[in-house]
Each structure stands twice: as C-alpha cells, then as structure tokens.
Design an enzyme around this catalytic site. Sequence first.
Site, PDB file in Angstrom:
ATOM      1  N   ASP A  25      42.009 -11.707   1.504  1.00  0.00           N
ATOM      2  CA  ASP A  25      43.303 -11.745   2.845  1.00  0.00           C
ATOM      3  C   ASP A  25      43.288 -10.644   3.947  1.00  0.00           C
ATOM      4  O   ASP A  25      42.403  -9.681   3.396  1.00  0.00           O
ATOM      5  CB  ASP A  25      44.743 -11.502   2.427  1.00  0.00           C
ATOM      6  CG  ASP A  25      45.440 -11.922   3.145  1.00  0.00           C
ATOM      7  OD1 ASP A  25      45.854 -12.395   4.132  1.00  0.00           O
ATOM      8  OD2 ASP A  25      46.459 -11.280   3.746  1.00  0.00           O
ATOM      9  N   ASP A  27      44.332  -9.866   7.321  1.00  0.00           N
ATOM     10  CA  ASP A  27      45.506  -8.808   7.695  1.00  0.00           C
ATOM     11  C   ASP A  27      46.171  -8.252   6.583  1.00  0.00           C
ATOM     12  O   ASP A  27      47.234  -8.692   5.992  1.00  0.00           O
ATOM     13  CB  ASP A  27      46.583  -8.745   9.702  1.00  0.00           C
ATOM     14  CG  ASP A  27      47.178  -8.597  10.125  1.00  0.00           C
ATOM     15  OD1 ASP A  27      47.165  -7.342   9.620  1.00  0.00           O
ATOM     16  OD2 ASP A  27      47.713  -8.927  10.971  1.00  0.00           O
TER      17      ASP A  27
END
Lengths: 308, 308
Positions: A25, A27
């Site tokens: 992932d 952000d």
Amino acid sequence: MSKCNLLTQANTAKLVEDIDTVLFDCDGVLYTGGHPVAGSQEMLQKLRNMGKRIFFITNNSSRSNRQFVAKLNKLGFPAEEAEAVSTSWVAAWYLKEQNFKGKVYLVGNTGMAEELDNAGIKYTGLGPDVAEEESIWDTVDNSHQIFPIDPEVQCVLVGFDQHISFPKLLKAASYLKNEKVLFLATNEDPRLPLKNAPITMPGTGCIVSPVRIASGREPLVLGKPNTPMFDSIHEKYHIDPAKTLMVGDSLKTDILMGNKCGLKSLLVLTGINSLEDAKSVMNSSSPDVQQQAPDFYIEDIGQFGQFL
Amino acid sequence: MSKCNLLTQANTAKLVEDIDTVLFDCDGVLYTGGHPVAGSQEMLQKLRNMGKRIFFITNNSSRSNRQFVAKLNKLGFPAEEAEAVSTSWVAAWYLKEQNFKGKVYLVGNTGMAEELDNAGIKYTGLGPDVAEEESIWDTVDNSHQIFPIDPEVQCVLVGFDQHISFPKLLKAASYLKNEKVLFLATNEDPRLPLKNAPITMPGTGCIVSPVRIASGREPLVLGKPNTPMFDSIHEKYHIDPAKTLMVGDSLKTDILMGNKCGLKSLLVLTGINSLEDAKSVMNSSSPDVQQQAPDFYIEDIGQFGQFL
C-alpha cells in the site's frame, strides 16, 4: 503463527527468505502527506536487488496506473506500469473479465476514464454536472423527466469524484433502479490518511455511500479489503499467496485483504492505525475483527529497510 | 391496544373523539408527486370544522416554514405558518433552545438559511461551492491549507443541499475535527417518495451520510423518527400526546416518531410503505422494529375524510 509480532532484525531475515513478492500500500506506507517516508526508497531498492517482485496496490481511484506510476516516480520511487494496481485499473480489468459490452455511468475521474478507454469500455458522466439554480423540488413537482436516461448504460461505477454533485447522485441512483445494471465501487475508504493536518479529506467512501443510500443497493467493492486487486495480479502473474507479503497502514483494508488472500501481512504505524489498534483487533472476540490482525508490525518502512 | 387495525367508519368515530390534534406528514400522505391525494382537502376541512388542531410535519428540509406553507396553499391546503413544522425550522428552534451563539457551517439551502435568519443565527456555506478543475489530490500534496477555517463556526448543520459538492464535504468534515463543534442533521430520508417515477430522487440522508463518514462522527438528527419535531410543538403549544394522532406513510420515520412520543398513529398506503410492511414490523421479533407498527392503517387519506 502468532499475530502482531514486532518485526526485528532477526525475524526479518526469515520473513524475507520466505517471500518472493511484496505488495505495498502506498499512501501512509511509502509516503505520507506527499513526502516519502525516510528510508523508503532505499528499502525498495534493497528488495529489488534481492530479486523480489514488487507491486504497488492503492485503493485510491483518482489516478490511472500510468498516473499512479508517474506519482511514484515523482516521489523518488522507480516503478513500472506493470507493477501498479490501482482501483481505477482494477475496475476496468473486472469489467473486461465479465466480458462487459454496455456503457458505464461513471461517477469518477479522468484516471478512471483513462483505464476504461484503455480497456475499450464506453462511459458517460465524467466531469462537472452541477445543479440548476432553480429548486430541484420544483422541477420534480412539475415533471419527472429530469434527465434523458441512456438505455446503453449497464453499469454504474463509482470512485473518487471531486465533482460529486446532486445531479450525479440522482442519475446514478436512477440507473440503478434497473436491477440488471451492475453497481461497482472502487473502494470505500472514508478519508485520506493525512496526519496532523488541520483538515479532513473525504475519501471515496463518501462518494459511494450516498449512491448506496439513494439506490438502496449494495455495490461490489473492488478495493481492499475485498480481493479483486489481488485476484487481478494473481491471475495475470500467477504469484504465490504463501510467498507474498502485504504491507499496509490500515487494518481494515490492507491487512484484512492480505489475510483474506492468504498472504503474510505487515502493519506500519505511519498511517491510519496504531499498535493499540492492532492489539485490540487481535484480542477481539469477533473472528471477523480478528482477521484484521497483522502477522508483523514495525514503526515505519524505513526501519524495515535497515533490517534488509 | 392491538396494532395494524384497519380504520373503518366505526372505529374512526371513536378515534376522532379521543383526539384533539392531528399531525400530518405531507409528501406521500396529503399529496404525491406534486398532486393532492383525492379527497385530502375535504378531509382537512372536516377536521378543522370539528375543531381539531392541525400540524403539518415534514422531514423535508428544503423549505422554510413560510415556503412550506406556500407550497401547501398552492396545492389547495389552507394552512398557517404556526401550523408548519419543517426540519429547517426545527433546526433553528433547536439552536435557539441551546442558546447557541456561534456561527453555523450550513450544508443546506435557502429555506434553512431563512429559518436561521429568522432566529438571528449566523451562518456560512450557503449555495454553490464547486471544486477546481485541478486535481484536489495535487492540492493536498502541495499544501494542507485548502480553505480558511472560520474560528467562529461552532456547528455543522446538514440538510437537503442540491449544491452538495466535494469542497462542502471537506469543509464540513474539517470543522467537525473539533469535538466541540455541534453536528446536526435535519433528517436522513434516503430518497423522495416518488411513486412509479423513472428516476430516483436522493434525499437528505444522501447528504448527511458522507459528512458522517468523512468526519467519523454521529449527527444529532432532528427529523422523524427522532422526537425534536414533536418536542418543539409540545413545548410551544402544550399539546397532549395522548390526544394526538400522527398520520404518515413511512413506518421508519412517521409512525416510529408517533409511537416514541406516545401519540396514536395512522399509516396511509399512498407513499413509502405497504400493508405487508406494516404487518411485517408488527410481527417482528425485535422490539425496536415492532415500535414501527401503526395503531391503524387506511388506503388513503381521502377515505379517512369520508369516514369523518
């Protein structure tokens, strides 16, 4: 294996030996608030040097894979389009998989439109669509024919849309009156993980929810914690779940998807969830909540890099 | 008393003897799709001739009481402003009751603004507030200072807003980061009750939901099924709940509020719910759902008038 183990120099060696693929992932993991996490670029380079396969997995539907890679590059992360898995791309992938032939009513953005274009899927609805000054209630009282319904529309696809408006909600819900019209959503993240910001940035969950409420229907959600993002690369690259690590900052999305797909999972504490959150889900009496518990946690991804 | 009784000539006489006040939900009861239900005007006149006190209770927050009365008059229902109870008015009433001195960030409409003006309450946020063409994500990456936060704002009030937009959601959620800022919603109706219309008209629930999700906070909802609408007239006119009949087309809002407040309740079948719905809630194993069961039901309000 026990859950919520602190990742140390010692167990990192074992973990890295067991995996050949890492899903990140982005952000809240690789960068926060538009700035790379210290050491994240070096960490990534080390994994590449070890021959690990890398994927960048983002629920954020505001960019196409091409735009997503451009953002990663700009932040100093070398990446290729084949390594990118955005929900904008997964939406187009899913429709192709379904052999979808109709038109999409898109509540979304130019990134999603680009992916639909790439997949040869027709769409309508992109861009501003603002309400008239006249009260919409007077319009309703005078006539039900507020907009021309396009009979080709066979899917309502909802993602991040900074031009969300009342007419868009009305049109999306109206198309969904027809039960045969597919209802897809890229993701349901409630907000963007901005740490210590004076503002709250609404996420795609805030765009999906009113369409769900107005239509009374449940969307198929493509993003994490659901599995289509993993399914797409699993099908395309035949990666082995047991040899794959999912790294994320959100228990409810990243870690849960990892655990659902049989991946190993690592929580970083630079985004949405804290160690207390992780321990709390691990000790929950609900099996569904327990499924959000990561195998490992670490303060930040830079530290992971130091252990490599 | 048993629930879900068909209202007949015989039991109407007894019911009318027992009550001195009637609260009418309007859309779906007195009119549907902008047309009066046949016989509804005569029914109302008969009740007035009998000396019954009438109130018009609407969850619809898109009009001030003045505008709401104008609409009733236009549809052929004589009504006075003192008989009108809209959620726009109740929101202003509630803030006055709380001795509220700050400014309201209003996600609403000109009707709500008129009621705030009448109550001498300051507000900001009315009208269109559209997103720039530039991607909002780029803005976030470059700076968190997307809008100037007004320190006077002490309440976010959300009602029907046909100009709902991303900047409005962002501002509302940002003000709500401060736990001291009140979060009020007029109502949560998912959609407007349009029968046999080719479109679905989103209701205020579609405006409230994204603010709730982005902020992670629960609003105080003023409209039915909650009790502030009844509280407002109870306090102002000292009406007796036991001698009051609530007439509505929605089990979840009208009938539930009536039952919560100790009123008698009558369901009409010209709007949201059917007789099957009413029987289903009556026979539910959940006490909360059972509380939605009406004392009486009748096909339409014109028939009620014939029995008077």
